[in-house]
Scaffold this motif. Structure first.
Motif, PDB file in Angstrom:
ATOM      1  N   HIS A  81      -5.630  -4.755  -2.816  1.00  0.00           N
ATOM      2  CA  HIS A  81      -5.577  -3.425  -3.430  1.00  0.00           C
ATOM      3  C   HIS A  81      -6.276  -3.445  -4.785  1.00  0.00           C
TER       4      HIS A  81
ATOM      5  N   ARG B 126       0.833  -1.213   0.000  1.00  0.00           N
ATOM      6  CA  ARG B 126       0.000   0.000   0.000  1.00  0.00           C
ATOM      7  C   ARG B 126       0.861   1.253   0.000  1.00  0.00           C
ATOM      8  N   ARG B 127       1.890   1.263   0.838  1.00  0.00           N
ATOM      9  CA  ARG B 127       2.774   2.429   0.905  1.00  0.00           C
ATOM     10  C   ARG B 127       3.502   2.638  -0.415  1.00  0.00           C
TER      11      ARG B 127
ATOM     12  N   ARG C 192       0.908   3.955  -3.143  1.00  0.00           N
ATOM     13  CA  ARG C 192       0.488   5.349  -2.942  1.00  0.00           C
ATOM     14  C   ARG C 192       1.639   6.316  -3.224  1.00  0.00           C
ATOM     15  N   ARG C 193       2.843   5.930  -2.871  1.00  0.00           N
ATOM     16  CA  ARG C 193       3.992   6.796  -3.103  1.00  0.00           C
ATOM     17  C   ARG C 193       4.273   6.954  -4.596  1.00  0.00           C
TER      18      ARG C 193
ATOM     19  N   HIS D   1      -6.088   5.887  -8.689  1.00  0.00           N
ATOM     20  CA  HIS D   1      -6.785   5.714  -7.413  1.00  0.00           C
ATOM     21  C   HIS D   1      -6.406   4.338  -6.856  1.00  0.00           C
ATOM     22  N   VAL D   2      -6.020   4.298  -5.592  1.00  0.00           N
ATOM     23  CA  VAL D   2      -5.667   3.042  -4.935  1.00  0.00           C
ATOM     24  C   VAL D   2      -6.647   2.815  -3.796  1.00  0.00           C
TER      25      VAL D   2
ATOM     26  N   GLY E 256       0.136   7.874  -6.473  1.00  0.00           N
ATOM     27  CA  GLY E 256      -0.838   8.792  -5.901  1.00  0.00           C
ATOM     28  C   GLY E 256      -0.993  10.104  -6.632  1.00  0.00           C
TER      29      GLY E 256
END
Length: 256
Positions: free
Chosen positions: A129, A101-102, A105-106, A114-115, A109
């Motif tokens: 995800h 997830r990190r 998004r990094r 869209h995540v 994003g």
């Protein structure tokens, strides 16, 4: 069960009968051998540093030897630490979905993607995800295997060691199809979803990725790159927004 709860099932990763427990046990017991090996490498680095200093007529040859010895010892420690940390998800010490997830998004994003994390069709399939962007739609799940499990393909089939990988690939492909059907029905936009599997521990081929049976397996740090490699724009900004809103509304959050 002594020291446990009759209401909460214990995770076998933390019991004395699991491969993870033995892995950590042997790692700790082997610490002294690793230290001895590091000392030997540092001494070799010290000698090499002095030899290089003398060869190129550099002043303070002993200092050059100490510097190179420190570099060798530090690099050896870092490689040991990195190999142990790479098994953290498999050992139950870290959560793969949090790591992925990190990373997603990094990397995605601010690029129109869209995540959505932890999504499911009620009483049916679930994934870690869902990624929606100009290049299409992806589902990303997280898995880990023991460090010596070789992940490979032969004749178009997926293998984990000597075991067929169909039981891993097929549910993810079916989930992608179920999610695509729901989004297509609710939005009127023809949706095709690409399934990806982030492998947090296990031996992938050189390059860190393999594809077979409709699924691409790759190292977590390569997932965003794989998504961005789709340079063809198949969804407009309006379609991306509509799909993201619909997914947020229709797909159940596993954290709810």
């Amino acid at each position: 069960m002594p020291g446990g709860s009759i209401y909460v099932q214990q995770d076998e990763k933390f019991t004395g009968s699991s491969p993870q427990w033995y892995y950590e046990k042997f790692w700790r017991e082997d610490a002294r051998n690793r230290q001895r090996s590091r000392i030997v490498k540092a001494v070799a680095g010290f000698v090499a540093g002095i030899a290089l200093a003398l060869r190129f007529e550099v002043a303070l040859a002993p200092l050059c030897g100490l510097v190179l010895a420190g570099v060798v010892a530090g690099a050896d420690w870092w490689l040991d630490w990195r190999s142990f940390r790479a098994t953290a998800v498999w050992r139950g010490r870290r959560r793969g979905e949090v790591i992925t997830r990190r990373l997603l998004r990094r990397a995605l994003g601010r690029q129109g993607y869209h995540v959505l994390d932890g999504r499911a069709i009620r009483d049916q399939a679930s994934i870690d995800h869902l990624v929606i962007g100009p290049g299409g739609v992806w589902i990303v799940d997280n898995e880990s295997w023991s460090p010596d499990t070789e992940i490979a393909t032969y004749a178009g089939r997926l293998f984990f060691g000597e075991r067929y990988g169909t039981k891993v690939a097929k549910p993810l492909v079916d989930t992608a199809e179920a999610f695509a059907e729901l989004l297509t029905r609710e939005t009127g936009i023809p949706v095709r979803i690409t399934p990806l599997l982030a492998v947090h521990c296990g031996s992938l081929p050189r390059g860190g990725a393999v594809a077979a049976e409709g699924v691409t397996l790759l190292k977590p740090r390569l997932v965003a790159r794989e998504i961005k490699s789709s340079r063809e724009t198949v969804l407009s900004d309006e379609q991306v927004e509509l799909l993201a809103r619909t997914a947020a509304r229709e797909l159940q959050s596993q954290r709810s």
